[in-house]
Design an enzyme around this catalytic site. Structure first.
Site, PDB file in Angstrom:
ATOM      1  N   SER A 187       0.935  -1.284  -0.016  1.00  0.00           N
ATOM      2  CA  SER A 187      -0.131  -0.085  -0.098  1.00  0.00           C
ATOM      3  C   SER A 187       0.777   1.094  -0.107  1.00  0.00           C
ATOM      4  O   SER A 187       1.950   1.160   0.526  1.00  0.00           O
ATOM      5  CB  SER A 187      -0.905  -0.064   1.206  1.00  0.00           C
ATOM      6  OG  SER A 187      -1.515   1.270   1.136  1.00  0.00           O
ATOM      7  N   TYR A 200      -2.443  -1.782  10.161  1.00  0.00           N
ATOM      8  CA  TYR A 200      -2.592  -2.098   8.626  1.00  0.00           C
ATOM      9  C   TYR A 200      -1.174  -1.690   7.696  1.00  0.00           C
ATOM     10  O   TYR A 200      -0.598  -2.539   7.099  1.00  0.00           O
ATOM     11  CB  TYR A 200      -3.943  -1.570   7.927  1.00  0.00           C
ATOM     12  CG  TYR A 200      -3.847  -1.648   6.400  1.00  0.00           C
ATOM     13  CD1 TYR A 200      -4.340  -2.772   5.852  1.00  0.00           C
ATOM     14  CD2 TYR A 200      -3.443  -0.566   5.611  1.00  0.00           C
ATOM     15  CE1 TYR A 200      -4.548  -2.854   4.491  1.00  0.00           C
ATOM     16  CE2 TYR A 200      -3.474  -0.555   4.275  1.00  0.00           C
ATOM     17  CZ  TYR A 200      -4.092  -1.712   3.719  1.00  0.00           C
ATOM     18  OH  TYR A 200      -4.176  -1.939   2.078  1.00  0.00           O
TER      19      TYR A 200
END
Length: 304
Positions: A187, A200
Site C-alpha cells: 500500500s 494495517y
C-alpha cells in the site's frame, strides 16, 4: 586546492550525479512501454496458470481478468463462494480462458495444505498475493480498534502470513523452472509511519521488505518478485470512491501497474501514485503525526 576544497567539489559532484540518476528514473516512468518493454507473450511464457488471492473483487478481480486477457488460465481464491463462481463465469465468457475456483478464508490458519493439494500438478507461472484486510474501514487509534484481539490475528494472518505461505507453496516450482512472476500487494501508506492505520500500514511494510529481500535472493533464478504499492484505487476497501486522476479504477490501476513490472522490486503502479509517494515522504513527521493532522484525516475519511 586544499583538502576542504577537494572534498566539497567531490561532494557537489556526487550530489549532482545522485539527483541526475533520480531525475532520469523519474523521466522513464512517463514512458514505461519504451524503457521497460515486455513482449506480448511475456506472461504466457511464465506458465499456463496464474493464481490470484482475493480474486473475486477489487484489485484481485482486475488482475484475474487482465492476466486471462494475456493468455493465462486463472485460479481465483477468496472466502465468498457465490462471488467467486460469478467472477469465474465472467472471465471464461469474456476471455475464453479456464478458471479454477478455491474457497479460502485467509484470516484462518489451517487452509494451506488444502490449497496446495487442489493446485498440485498445475504449471503456475504467476502468483498475485492480493488478499488483505483492514482492522477497521474508519481509521482509529490502535487501542480504540473494535475487537482488537481478533483483529490482530486476522490482520497478521491475512496480510502477512498468507503472503509468506503462498510464496512457500509456489516459489519452489518457479525456481525449478527458472522463471515466474510474484506480485505482492502492499500500500502507498506503507511509505511512512501512518497513525490511525498503524496495524494495517505496518503489515504492508512487511510485504515490501519481504518482497524486496526475496527478489534479491531469487532474481538470478529468472524470477520477478515485486511489491506493488497503490494509493487510492476505487474498491470496497475505500468505499468505492469516485475515480479521478489519483483514485484510479481497479482495472486502470492493474493495466498500468503491469507496465512497470520490470522497473524494480517495488512500484507504486503509475506516475501519479509515484509522485504522491515522493510528496508524502517529504512531509515532516512532526506535521504528519500531529493530533491536528490525525483528526483532520479522520474527518476526511468519514466524509468520503
Amino acid at each position: 586546492m586544499d583538502f576542504l576544497d577537494v572534498f566539497f567539489v567531490w561532494l557537489g559532484a556526487a550530489v549532482v550525479v545522485f539527483y541526475g540518476i533520480k531525475m532520469s528514473s523519474f523521466v522513464k516512468m512517463f514512458h514505461p512501454r519504451f524503457w521497460f518493454p515486455q513482449p506480448a507473450s511475456f506472461f504466457k511464457s511464465m506458465g499456463e496458470w496464474a493464481v490470484v488471492t482475493g480474486g473475486s473483487d477489487g484489485i484481485g478481480r482486475a488482475y484475474s481478468f487482465e492476466l486471462a486477457r494475456r493468455g493465462l488460465n486463472v485460479v481465483i481464491l477468496s472466502r465468498t463462494k457465490d462471488k467467486l463462481h460469478r467472477v469465474a463465469l465472467e472471465i471464461e465468457e469474456s476471455t475464453g480462458q479456464k478458471v479454477k475456483v478455491i474457497v479460502a478464508n485467509f484470516t484462518e490458519d489451517d487452509i494451506y495444505d488444502q490449497i496446495e493439494e487442489k493446485l498440485k500438478g498445475l504449471n503456475i507461472g504467476v502468483l498475485v498475493n492480493n488478499v488483505g484486510t483492514l482492522p477497521s474501514y474508519i481509521p482509529s487509534k490502535f487501542l480504540q480498534t473494535e475487537d482488537l484481539t481478533q483483529q490482530i490475528a486476522q490482520v497478521i494472518n491475512c496480510n502477512v502470513k498468507a503472503l509468506v505461505k503462498m510464496c512457500k507453496i509456489f516459489l519452489p516450482g518457479m525456481e525449478m523452472r527458472r522463471k515466474g512472476v510474484i506480485l505482492n500487494l502492499s500500500s502507498g501508506i506503507a511509505c511512512v509511519p501512518c497513525p490511525m492505520y498503524t496495524m494495517y500500514s505496518s503489515s504492508k511494510v512487511f510485504v515490501e521488505r519481504f518482497s524486496q529481500g526475496l527478489q534479491a535472493e531469487y532474481k538470478e533464478k529468472g524470477i520477478v518478485i515485486q511489491a506493488v504499492a497503490p494509493f487510492g484505487v476505487s474498491t470496497a476497501m475505500i468505499g468505492y470512491q469516485r475515480p479521478n486522476m489519483v483514485t484510479l479504477t481497479a482495472e486502470d490501476f492493474v493495466r498500468t501497474s503491469l507496465e512497470y513490472l520490470k522497473v524494480g522490486d517495488k512500484t507504486y503502479g503509475g506516475i501519479c501514485h509515484t509522485v504522491l509517494g515522493w510528496l508524502v515522504q517529504t512531509v515532516p513527521k512532526k506535521i504528519l503525526h500531529s493530533d491536528r493532522m490525525q483528526d483532520s484525516f479522520l474527518e476526511y475519511v468519514k466524509k468520503r
